[in-house]
Structure formats: C-alpha cells, structure tokens
Design a protein around this motif. Structure first.
Motif, PDB file in Angstrom:
ATOM      1  N   ASN A   1     -21.372 -13.407  13.317  1.00  0.00           N
ATOM      2  CA  ASN A   1     -20.170 -12.629  12.987  1.00  0.00           C
ATOM      3  C   ASN A   1     -20.313 -11.963  11.630  1.00  0.00           C
ATOM      4  N   LEU A   2     -19.559 -10.882  11.459  1.00  0.00           N
ATOM      5  CA  LEU A   2     -19.616 -10.090  10.223  1.00  0.00           C
ATOM      6  C   LEU A   2     -18.191  -9.812   9.764  1.00  0.00           C
ATOM      7  N   SER A   3     -18.036  -9.636   8.450  1.00  0.00           N
ATOM      8  CA  SER A   3     -16.731  -9.226   7.939  1.00  0.00           C
ATOM      9  C   SER A   3     -16.924  -8.381   6.690  1.00  0.00           C
ATOM     10  N   VAL A   4     -15.888  -7.607   6.381  1.00  0.00           N
ATOM     11  CA  VAL A   4     -15.909  -6.758   5.195  1.00  0.00           C
ATOM     12  C   VAL A   4     -14.489  -6.673   4.652  1.00  0.00           C
ATOM     13  N   ARG A   5     -14.362  -6.562   3.332  1.00  0.00           N
ATOM     14  CA  ARG A   5     -13.030  -6.414   2.732  1.00  0.00           C
ATOM     15  C   ARG A   5     -12.501  -5.003   2.994  1.00  0.00           C
ATOM     16  N   LEU A   6     -11.276  -4.921   3.501  1.00  0.00           N
ATOM     17  CA  LEU A   6     -10.626  -3.607   3.639  1.00  0.00           C
ATOM     18  C   LEU A   6      -9.896  -3.259   2.346  1.00  0.00           C
TER      19      LEU A   6
ATOM     20  N   ALA B   1     -13.702 -18.622   3.095  1.00  0.00           N
ATOM     21  CA  ALA B   1     -14.134 -19.449   1.962  1.00  0.00           C
ATOM     22  C   ALA B   1     -14.942 -18.612   0.970  1.00  0.00           C
ATOM     23  N   VAL B   2     -15.823 -17.771   1.480  1.00  0.00           N
ATOM     24  CA  VAL B   2     -16.649 -16.952   0.577  1.00  0.00           C
ATOM     25  C   VAL B   2     -15.765 -15.987  -0.221  1.00  0.00           C
ATOM     26  N   TYR B   3     -14.849 -15.310   0.448  1.00  0.00           N
ATOM     27  CA  TYR B   3     -13.981 -14.359  -0.269  1.00  0.00           C
ATOM     28  C   TYR B   3     -13.072 -15.093  -1.261  1.00  0.00           C
ATOM     29  N   HIS B   4     -12.684 -16.320  -0.905  1.00  0.00           N
ATOM     30  CA  HIS B   4     -11.813 -17.098  -1.786  1.00  0.00           C
ATOM     31  C   HIS B   4     -12.517 -17.437  -3.096  1.00  0.00           C
ATOM     32  N   TYR B   5     -13.781 -17.842  -3.006  1.00  0.00           N
ATOM     33  CA  TYR B   5     -14.481 -18.298  -4.212  1.00  0.00           C
ATOM     34  C   TYR B   5     -15.165 -17.170  -4.974  1.00  0.00           C
TER      35      TYR B   5
ATOM     36  N   ASP C   1     -16.318 -10.984  -6.333  1.00  0.00           N
ATOM     37  CA  ASP C   1     -17.310  -9.906  -6.352  1.00  0.00           C
ATOM     38  C   ASP C   1     -17.859  -9.581  -4.968  1.00  0.00           C
ATOM     39  N   ILE C   2     -17.483 -10.363  -3.967  1.00  0.00           N
ATOM     40  CA  ILE C   2     -18.078 -10.187  -2.636  1.00  0.00           C
ATOM     41  C   ILE C   2     -17.219  -9.257  -1.771  1.00  0.00           C
ATOM     42  N   GLY C   3     -17.912  -8.294  -1.121  1.00  0.00           N
ATOM     43  CA  GLY C   3     -17.220  -7.336  -0.261  1.00  0.00           C
ATOM     44  C   GLY C   3     -17.566  -7.487   1.206  1.00  0.00           C
ATOM     45  N   ALA C   4     -18.636  -8.263   1.519  1.00  0.00           N
ATOM     46  CA  ALA C   4     -19.064  -8.390   2.917  1.00  0.00           C
ATOM     47  C   ALA C   4     -19.765  -9.722   3.135  1.00  0.00           C
ATOM     48  N   VAL C   5     -19.543 -10.316   4.322  1.00  0.00           N
ATOM     49  CA  VAL C   5     -20.129 -11.620   4.668  1.00  0.00           C
ATOM     50  C   VAL C   5     -20.774 -11.516   6.055  1.00  0.00           C
ATOM     51  N   ILE C   6     -21.964 -12.088   6.183  1.00  0.00           N
ATOM     52  CA  ILE C   6     -22.642 -12.123   7.487  1.00  0.00           C
ATOM     53  C   ILE C   6     -23.036 -13.567   7.797  1.00  0.00           C
ATOM     54  N   HIS C   7     -22.743 -13.993   9.017  1.00  0.00           N
ATOM     55  CA  HIS C   7     -23.211 -15.297   9.501  1.00  0.00           C
ATOM     56  C   HIS C   7     -24.053 -15.054  10.741  1.00  0.00           C
ATOM     57  N   SER C   8     -25.260 -15.614  10.772  1.00  0.00           N
ATOM     58  CA  SER C   8     -26.100 -15.436  11.953  1.00  0.00           C
ATOM     59  C   SER C   8     -26.987 -16.653  12.156  1.00  0.00           C
ATOM     60  N   HIS C   9     -27.794 -16.609  13.235  1.00  0.00           N
ATOM     61  CA  HIS C   9     -28.673 -17.715  13.594  1.00  0.00           C
ATOM     62  C   HIS C   9     -30.122 -17.223  13.627  1.00  0.00           C
ATOM     63  N   PRO C  10     -30.658 -16.742  12.514  1.00  0.00           N
ATOM     64  CA  PRO C  10     -32.062 -16.295  12.516  1.00  0.00           C
ATOM     65  C   PRO C  10     -32.957 -17.490  12.860  1.00  0.00           C
ATOM     66  N   PRO C  11     -33.886 -17.341  13.813  1.00  0.00           N
ATOM     67  CA  PRO C  11     -34.511 -18.536  14.403  1.00  0.00           C
ATOM     68  C   PRO C  11     -35.298 -19.413  13.436  1.00  0.00           C
TER      69      PRO C  11
ATOM     70  N   ALA D   1     -27.188 -19.554   9.188  1.00  0.00           N
ATOM     71  CA  ALA D   1     -27.196 -19.116   7.790  1.00  0.00           C
ATOM     72  C   ALA D   1     -26.010 -18.207   7.511  1.00  0.00           C
ATOM     73  N   VAL D   2     -25.602 -18.172   6.256  1.00  0.00           N
ATOM     74  CA  VAL D   2     -24.567 -17.223   5.838  1.00  0.00           C
ATOM     75  C   VAL D   2     -25.052 -16.537   4.562  1.00  0.00           C
ATOM     76  N   THR D   3     -24.859 -15.215   4.512  1.00  0.00           N
ATOM     77  CA  THR D   3     -25.212 -14.444   3.315  1.00  0.00           C
ATOM     78  C   THR D   3     -24.055 -13.513   2.990  1.00  0.00           C
ATOM     79  N   TYR D   4     -23.993 -13.075   1.736  1.00  0.00           N
ATOM     80  CA  TYR D   4     -22.893 -12.194   1.343  1.00  0.00           C
ATOM     81  C   TYR D   4     -23.305 -11.366   0.149  1.00  0.00           C
ATOM     82  N   GLY D   5     -22.609 -10.215   0.010  1.00  0.00           N
ATOM     83  CA  GLY D   5     -22.939  -9.309  -1.071  1.00  0.00           C
ATOM     84  C   GLY D   5     -21.786  -8.360  -1.320  1.00  0.00           C
ATOM     85  N   ASP D   6     -22.022  -7.393  -2.221  1.00  0.00           N
ATOM     86  CA  ASP D   6     -20.943  -6.441  -2.514  1.00  0.00           C
ATOM     87  C   ASP D   6     -20.708  -5.491  -1.344  1.00  0.00           C
ATOM     88  N   THR D   7     -21.761  -5.226  -0.565  1.00  0.00           N
ATOM     89  CA  THR D   7     -21.638  -4.342   0.603  1.00  0.00           C
ATOM     90  C   THR D   7     -22.278  -4.998   1.821  1.00  0.00           C
ATOM     91  N   LEU D   8     -22.029  -4.428   2.997  1.00  0.00           N
ATOM     92  CA  LEU D   8     -22.663  -4.923   4.223  1.00  0.00           C
ATOM     93  C   LEU D   8     -24.178  -4.788   4.141  1.00  0.00           C
TER      94      LEU D   8
END
Ligand SMILES: [Zn+2]
Length: 223
Positions: A35-40, A87-91, A94-104, A165-172
């Motif tokens: 799943n992916l998310s971004v701040r509007l 949780a990521v946006y709460h803490y 500086d984060i604008g986008a979050v990605i969670h995936s299952h890279p093998p 895994a979960v990663t996040y940054g200022d942009t997608l």
C-alpha cells in the motif's frame, strides 16, 4: 485556490497510481499486497484501497482519510494496514509519502529475524544507513504501529518481522527509491553471505563515509 488544490490532488492521484505500478512491476507488491499513501494537506491523506492490484489501480480507486484513519472520501475501503502509515505521519512532520511492500529478499531477511544493520557496502552508509527489524506484529492491527514506533524518528526504512518493509520520504519518488534501495541492499547482503566471510565496514570507514555524505549534501544544497 480551490482549482489549484484540485489540480494538485489530481497529480498526486496519478503519481500514486504510477508508483503503485512500478512497485508491482518490481515484484514488490504481488497480488493485492502493499500500500501507498501521500499527504494531501495537514489534515488528510490519500491512500490505496484494500483488495486492489496495484497493476490495475486507477486514480478514482484511491481513498481519502484523516490523520486518525477515518475515511472521508472514496467508494472503496481503505487498506487494512493504514495504521502503519498513520504512525509514520504522526512521528514525522517531514514525511510526505509512505510505502509498504513485500520485496522478496528484504522480506526473507525479515522472516529470518534479521535487519540490514551491518554496513557491508559504501552505498548502505551513503543512502539508508542501518535498516532495523521491527518486532513481530499481526498485520492490520494497532500492534504494527506500536512495533514500528521506536524506529520511526531515526530511520527512513524499517523491516517488519515475518512481513515486509516500510519506507518513507518527502515525496513518493523519495519513498520509492528507498524501497528499491532496501531490496538492493538485502540482495547484496544475501550474496555476500553466500560467498562467505563478508567484510563489514569498520567504524572509522563508516565515519569517513558519513563525513563525505555531509559534504555532498552541503554541496548539493549550495550547488
Ligand atoms: Zn503487508
């Protein structure tokens, strides 16, 4: 003003769909996983829905939630894993986008109870630093957010035990590149261990690389 906001949301919806496809093609989001998310804005997030392939996802499928995860817009239901995004946006302001995936390969490390904490290659130091392993938590529960919380302030990438895994940054784009890097570093670590007796970088070498990174960042800012 409303028009500008509307245009910005259309672009974010398209970007989210585009990065979802890229992650699917990388093999990081098979089936309907990930799943992916971004701040509007400072109150709302745009998030992928549950049960939809990221290869088939359309901009209209995305849902809008507030920072407590309450669904505000969208005909589909928000991903069951939204609590990790919240949780990521709460803490991290500086984060604008979050990605969670299952890279093998990275997920295999997480299944073997191992983070990516040994600095084996220079790239690891220059990019993500140590990628810790968050303790086991059942997907879709608030336990997931609690397991990630200790690591969120000081890390931009976290492995999740027996999960992914979960990663996040200022942009997608930034969050996507970190997810790619997690899998790349996991692949290198796997092969280095298969070859046998990998040489872990020494503290002094790590310090030199961190100094070089600081200089590089400073030049990038000035230049
Ligand atoms: Zn998952």
């Amino acid at each position: 003003m409303v028009d500008i906001e509307c245009q910005a949301e259309i672009k974010l919806r398209r970007d989210l769909v585009r990065f979802g496809k890229l992650l699917y093609r990388q093999g990081f989001m098979p089936g309907t996983s990930g799943n992916l998310s971004v701040r509007l804005d400072d109150q709302r997030l745009l998030v992928t829905p549950t049960g939809v392939s990221k290869f088939m996802l359309r901009p209209a499928d995305l849902v809008v939630v507030d920072l407590q995860g309450r669904q505000l817009e969208g005909s589909r239901k928000v991903t069951s894993e939204v609590s990790m995004h919240l949780a990521v946006y709460h803490y991290r302001d500086d984060i604008g986008a979050v990605i969670h995936s299952h890279p093998p390969i990275a997920t295999a490390f997480a299944c073997a109870g191992r983070g990516l904490e040994d600095m084996l290659c220079q790239e690891a130091v220059m990019t993500l630093g140590a990628v810790p392993l968050a303790k086991y938590a059942i997907t879709g529960t608030l336990e997931v957010a609690a397991s990630l919380a200790p690591f969120i302030p000081d890390h931009d990438a976290i492995l999740m035990a027996n999960h992914g895994a979960v990663t996040y940054g200022d942009t997608l784009l930034n969050a996507f590149q970190k997810m790619e890097t997690v899998e790349h570093l996991a692949h290198i670590a796997l092969v280095a261990h298969q070859l046998g007796d990998p040489r872990i970088l020494k503290q002094e070498e790590i310090k030199q690389l961190r100094d070089a990174k600081t200089r590089y960042m400073l030049n990038a800012t000035i230049g």
